[in-house]
Design a protein around this motif. Structure first.
Motif, PDB file in Angstrom:
ATOM      1  N   GLY A  52      -6.901  -1.141  10.046  1.00 53.84           N
ATOM      2  CA  GLY A  52      -7.639  -1.456  11.258  1.00 53.84           C
ATOM      3  C   GLY A  52      -8.127  -0.199  11.967  1.00 53.84           C
ATOM      4  N   THR A  53      -7.283   0.836  11.991  1.00 58.76           N
ATOM      5  CA  THR A  53      -7.683   2.104  12.602  1.00 58.76           C
ATOM      6  C   THR A  53      -8.840   2.734  11.824  1.00 58.76           C
ATOM      7  OG1 THR A  53      -5.427   2.479  13.400  1.00 58.76           O
ATOM      8  CG2 THR A  53      -6.887   4.398  13.269  1.00 58.76           C
ATOM      9  N   GLU A  54      -8.773   2.643  10.499  1.00 56.98           N
ATOM     10  CA  GLU A  54      -9.860   3.180   9.672  1.00 56.98           C
ATOM     11  C   GLU A  54     -11.175   2.455   9.970  1.00 56.98           C
ATOM     12  OE1 GLU A  54      -8.993   3.504   5.449  1.00 56.98           O
ATOM     13  OE2 GLU A  54      -6.859   3.749   5.922  1.00 56.98           O
ATOM     14  N   LEU A  55     -11.100   1.170  10.203  1.00 52.84           N
ATOM     15  CA  LEU A  55     -12.313   0.408  10.507  1.00 52.84           C
ATOM     16  C   LEU A  55     -12.875   0.807  11.875  1.00 52.84           C
ATOM     17  CD1 LEU A  55     -11.290  -3.090   9.130  1.00 52.84           C
ATOM     18  CD2 LEU A  55     -13.128  -1.633   8.283  1.00 52.84           C
ATOM     19  N   GLN A  56     -11.998   1.075  12.836  1.00 49.46           N
ATOM     20  CA  GLN A  56     -12.466   1.558  14.137  1.00 49.46           C
ATOM     21  C   GLN A  56     -13.159   2.913  13.992  1.00 49.46           C
ATOM     22  OE1 GLN A  56      -8.909   1.599  16.524  1.00 49.46           O
ATOM     23  NE2 GLN A  56      -9.069  -0.572  17.056  1.00 49.46           N
ATOM     24  N   ASP A  57     -12.560   3.787  13.198  1.00 52.23           N
ATOM     25  CA  ASP A  57     -13.164   5.099  12.957  1.00 52.23           C
ATOM     26  C   ASP A  57     -14.495   4.949  12.223  1.00 52.23           C
ATOM     27  OD1 ASP A  57     -10.953   6.234  14.137  1.00 52.23           O
ATOM     28  OD2 ASP A  57      -9.954   6.721  12.234  1.00 52.23           O
ATOM     29  N   LEU A  58     -14.549   3.999  11.282  1.00 51.99           N
ATOM     30  CA  LEU A  58     -15.792   3.771  10.543  1.00 51.99           C
ATOM     31  C   LEU A  58     -16.888   3.279  11.483  1.00 51.99           C
ATOM     32  CD1 LEU A  58     -17.236   3.592   7.757  1.00 51.99           C
ATOM     33  CD2 LEU A  58     -16.428   1.218   7.631  1.00 51.99           C
ATOM     34  N   ASP A  59     -16.519   2.409  12.403  1.00 52.07           N
ATOM     35  CA  ASP A  59     -17.490   1.891  13.365  1.00 52.07           C
ATOM     36  C   ASP A  59     -18.101   3.028  14.183  1.00 52.07           C
ATOM     37  OD1 ASP A  59     -18.739  -0.461  14.622  1.00 52.07           O
ATOM     38  OD2 ASP A  59     -17.618   0.147  16.395  1.00 52.07           O
ATOM     39  N   ALA A  60     -17.238   3.964  14.611  1.00 53.80           N
ATOM     40  CA  ALA A  60     -17.740   5.111  15.376  1.00 53.80           C
ATOM     41  C   ALA A  60     -18.601   6.018  14.500  1.00 53.80           C
ATOM     42  CB  ALA A  60     -16.562   5.895  15.954  1.00 53.80           C
ATOM     43  N   LEU A  67     -27.725   0.603   8.349  1.00 53.53           N
ATOM     44  CA  LEU A  67     -26.972   0.039   7.232  1.00 53.53           C
ATOM     45  C   LEU A  67     -27.888  -0.873   6.430  1.00 53.53           C
ATOM     46  CD1 LEU A  67     -23.536  -0.912   8.892  1.00 53.53           C
ATOM     47  CD2 LEU A  67     -24.271   1.274   7.919  1.00 53.53           C
ATOM     48  N   ASP A  68     -28.084  -0.526   5.160  1.00 53.23           N
ATOM     49  CA  ASP A  68     -28.903  -1.394   4.314  1.00 53.23           C
ATOM     50  C   ASP A  68     -28.063  -2.593   3.883  1.00 53.23           C
ATOM     51  OD1 ASP A  68     -27.208  -0.515   2.321  1.00 53.23           O
ATOM     52  OD2 ASP A  68     -28.664   0.855   1.408  1.00 53.23           O
ATOM     53  N   ALA A  69     -28.649  -3.435   3.042  1.00 56.56           N
ATOM     54  CA  ALA A  69     -27.965  -4.675   2.641  1.00 56.56           C
ATOM     55  C   ALA A  69     -26.636  -4.386   1.954  1.00 56.56           C
ATOM     56  CB  ALA A  69     -28.881  -5.494   1.733  1.00 56.56           C
ATOM     57  N   GLY A  70     -26.653  -3.367   1.081  1.00 53.44           N
ATOM     58  CA  GLY A  70     -25.417  -3.028   0.369  1.00 53.44           C
ATOM     59  C   GLY A  70     -24.334  -2.533   1.308  1.00 53.44           C
ATOM     60  N   ALA A  71     -24.701  -1.670   2.249  1.00 55.14           N
ATOM     61  CA  ALA A  71     -23.722  -1.145   3.191  1.00 55.14           C
ATOM     62  C   ALA A  71     -23.181  -2.247   4.088  1.00 55.14           C
ATOM     63  CB  ALA A  71     -24.356  -0.034   4.030  1.00 55.14           C
ATOM     64  N   ASN A  72     -24.078  -3.149   4.522  1.00 52.42           N
ATOM     65  CA  ASN A  72     -23.634  -4.278   5.340  1.00 52.42           C
ATOM     66  C   ASN A  72     -22.654  -5.167   4.587  1.00 52.42           C
ATOM     67  OD1 ASN A  72     -24.638  -4.368   8.065  1.00 52.42           O
ATOM     68  ND2 ASN A  72     -26.713  -4.458   7.212  1.00 52.42           N
ATOM     69  N   ALA A  73     -22.947  -5.391   3.307  1.00 52.37           N
ATOM     70  CA  ALA A  73     -22.066  -6.239   2.493  1.00 52.37           C
ATOM     71  C   ALA A  73     -20.687  -5.593   2.341  1.00 52.37           C
ATOM     72  CB  ALA A  73     -22.699  -6.486   1.127  1.00 52.37           C
ATOM     73  N   ASP A  74     -20.666  -4.277   2.099  1.00 53.19           N
ATOM     74  CA  ASP A  74     -19.382  -3.584   1.960  1.00 53.19           C
ATOM     75  C   ASP A  74     -18.632  -3.550   3.289  1.00 53.19           C
ATOM     76  OD1 ASP A  74     -19.525  -3.005  -0.765  1.00 53.19           O
ATOM     77  OD2 ASP A  74     -20.738  -1.210  -0.416  1.00 53.19           O
ATOM     78  N   TYR A  75     -19.371  -3.375   4.376  1.00 52.67           N
ATOM     79  CA  TYR A  75     -18.753  -3.373   5.705  1.00 52.67           C
ATOM     80  C   TYR A  75     -18.077  -4.721   5.969  1.00 52.67           C
ATOM     81  CZ  TYR A  75     -18.387  -1.200  10.338  1.00 52.67           C
ATOM     82  OH  TYR A  75     -17.926  -0.586  11.478  1.00 52.67           O
ATOM     83  N   GLN A  76     -18.801  -5.798   5.664  1.00 50.25           N
ATOM     84  CA  GLN A  76     -18.244  -7.123   5.875  1.00 50.25           C
ATOM     85  C   GLN A  76     -17.038  -7.358   4.968  1.00 50.25           C
ATOM     86  OE1 GLN A  76     -19.305  -9.313   8.340  1.00 50.25           O
ATOM     87  NE2 GLN A  76     -17.320 -10.214   7.788  1.00 50.25           N
ATOM     88  N   ARG A  77     -17.115  -6.829   3.769  1.00 49.00           N
ATOM     89  CA  ARG A  77     -15.991  -6.950   2.834  1.00 49.00           C
ATOM     90  C   ARG A  77     -14.758  -6.250   3.397  1.00 49.00           C
ATOM     91  NH1 ARG A  77     -16.359  -4.482  -3.289  1.00 49.00           N
ATOM     92  NH2 ARG A  77     -14.177  -4.730  -3.902  1.00 49.00           N
ATOM     93  N   ALA A  78     -14.935  -5.091   3.995  1.00 57.48           N
ATOM     94  CA  ALA A  78     -13.814  -4.365   4.584  1.00 57.48           C
ATOM     95  C   ALA A  78     -13.234  -5.134   5.767  1.00 57.48           C
ATOM     96  CB  ALA A  78     -14.273  -2.976   5.023  1.00 57.48           C
ATOM     97  N   LEU A  79     -14.116  -5.681   6.619  1.00 53.72           N
ATOM     98  CA  LEU A  79     -13.643  -6.464   7.765  1.00 53.72           C
ATOM     99  C   LEU A  79     -12.894  -7.712   7.309  1.00 53.72           C
ATOM    100  CD1 LEU A  79     -16.811  -6.253  10.056  1.00 53.72           C
ATOM    101  CD2 LEU A  79     -14.628  -5.092  10.416  1.00 53.72           C
ATOM    102  N   ASP A  80     -13.428  -8.381   6.296  1.00 53.91           N
ATOM    103  CA  ASP A  80     -12.766  -9.582   5.771  1.00 53.91           C
ATOM    104  C   ASP A  80     -11.396  -9.233   5.193  1.00 53.91           C
ATOM    105  OD1 ASP A  80     -14.960 -11.071   6.514  1.00 53.91           O
ATOM    106  OD2 ASP A  80     -15.814 -11.183   4.487  1.00 53.91           O
TER     107      ASP A  80
END
Length: 249
Positions: A52-60, A67-80
């Motif tokens: 969760g901390t890594e995701l907060q750091d990634l958000d910053a 974020l292109d389609a691929g990056a968005n998909a990977d981002y959502q995968r990480a959040l899921d």
């Protein structure tokens, strides 16, 4: 007739006592199992929090980046993965479920690395095992020769910092766990920690040695059957004494 009645009474008492001993031993074994699982669950919760901390750091880090389609998909995968790991972690009641959670976390961390690579125009990272010394360090970058206590010298995956430490002859930043009053690396924590590692490393065939050798077989572990056997043994002794008392006349 009286002797037969005494024998029948003794048999009934013995059966009842045996049933009580089995139930008592089962409860003791379950309590021991829960006590052994508790620190491993805590380890998993810490790993979920770290993700969760890594995701907060990634958000910053991603603020202001497209974020292109691929990056968005990977981002959502990480959040899921983070949400799934939290849910699965809260539901842990058995050792096998620990493996499920760390497997989810491993996938989430790889998704984070993919987002970073896509945004910065880099090739997608090779799917490597997490750092052997502490999975929270993220994807390993190289392999280094390392000899665990009581084990064999092996090539283990390491993050850049731990690789530097080992090559320089220093101690790596190993994940420590409590076993009794001692702090030891998680791989010396006993069999209770094997599912934890299995989720992180089980999909990587070069890491099969982790689960076939001396690792996870020493200090701790799920020894419920041993506790059950010990309790039954004590109970059988009590039954024997009971029979002796019945026929002591």
């Amino acid at each position: 007739m009286i002797d037969l009645l005494l024998v029948l009474l003794a048999l009934a008492a013995g059966v009842g006592l045996l049933g009580w001993v089995v139930r008592l031993s089962g409860r003791r074994a379950e309590e021991a199992r829960a006590a052994e699982l508790a620190p491993v669950r805590q380890l998993v919760f810490e790993d979920v929090t770290a993700l969760g901390t890594e995701l907060q750091d990634l958000d910053a880090e991603m603020a202001g980046h497209h974020l292109d389609a691929g990056a968005n998909a990977d981002y959502q995968r990480a959040l899921d993965a983070y949400e799934a790991a939290k849910t699965a972690g809260d539901a842990i009641t058995e050792p096998s479920q620990v493996e499920d959670v760390t497997k989810i976390i491993e996938d989430g961390r790889y998704a984070v690395a993919c987002v970073q690579a896509r945004v910065h125009g880099l090739p997608l990272p090779t799917r490597r095992p997490p750092c052997f010394f502490d999975p929270r360090h993220g994807l390993s970058t190289t392999d280094v020769a390392f000899t665990p206590a009581g084990g064999t010298r092996r090539e283990v995956p390491a993050c850049a910092l731990d690789a530097e430490r080992v090559l320089a002859g220093a101690e790596p930043d190993a994940r420590q766990v409590m076993v009794g009053t001692r702090r030891v690396p998680y791989w010396q924590g006993g069999r209770a920690y094997q599912p934890y590692a299995q989720g992180y490393y089980g999909a990587f065939s070069p890491m099969d040695w982790m689960f076939a050798g001396l690792l996870f077989s020493g200090l701790g572990g799920f020894d419920a059957l041993g506790g059950l056997g010990e309790g039954i043994g004590e109970g059988l002794g009590e039954i024997g004494e009971g029979f002796g008392d019945l026929f002591d006349f």
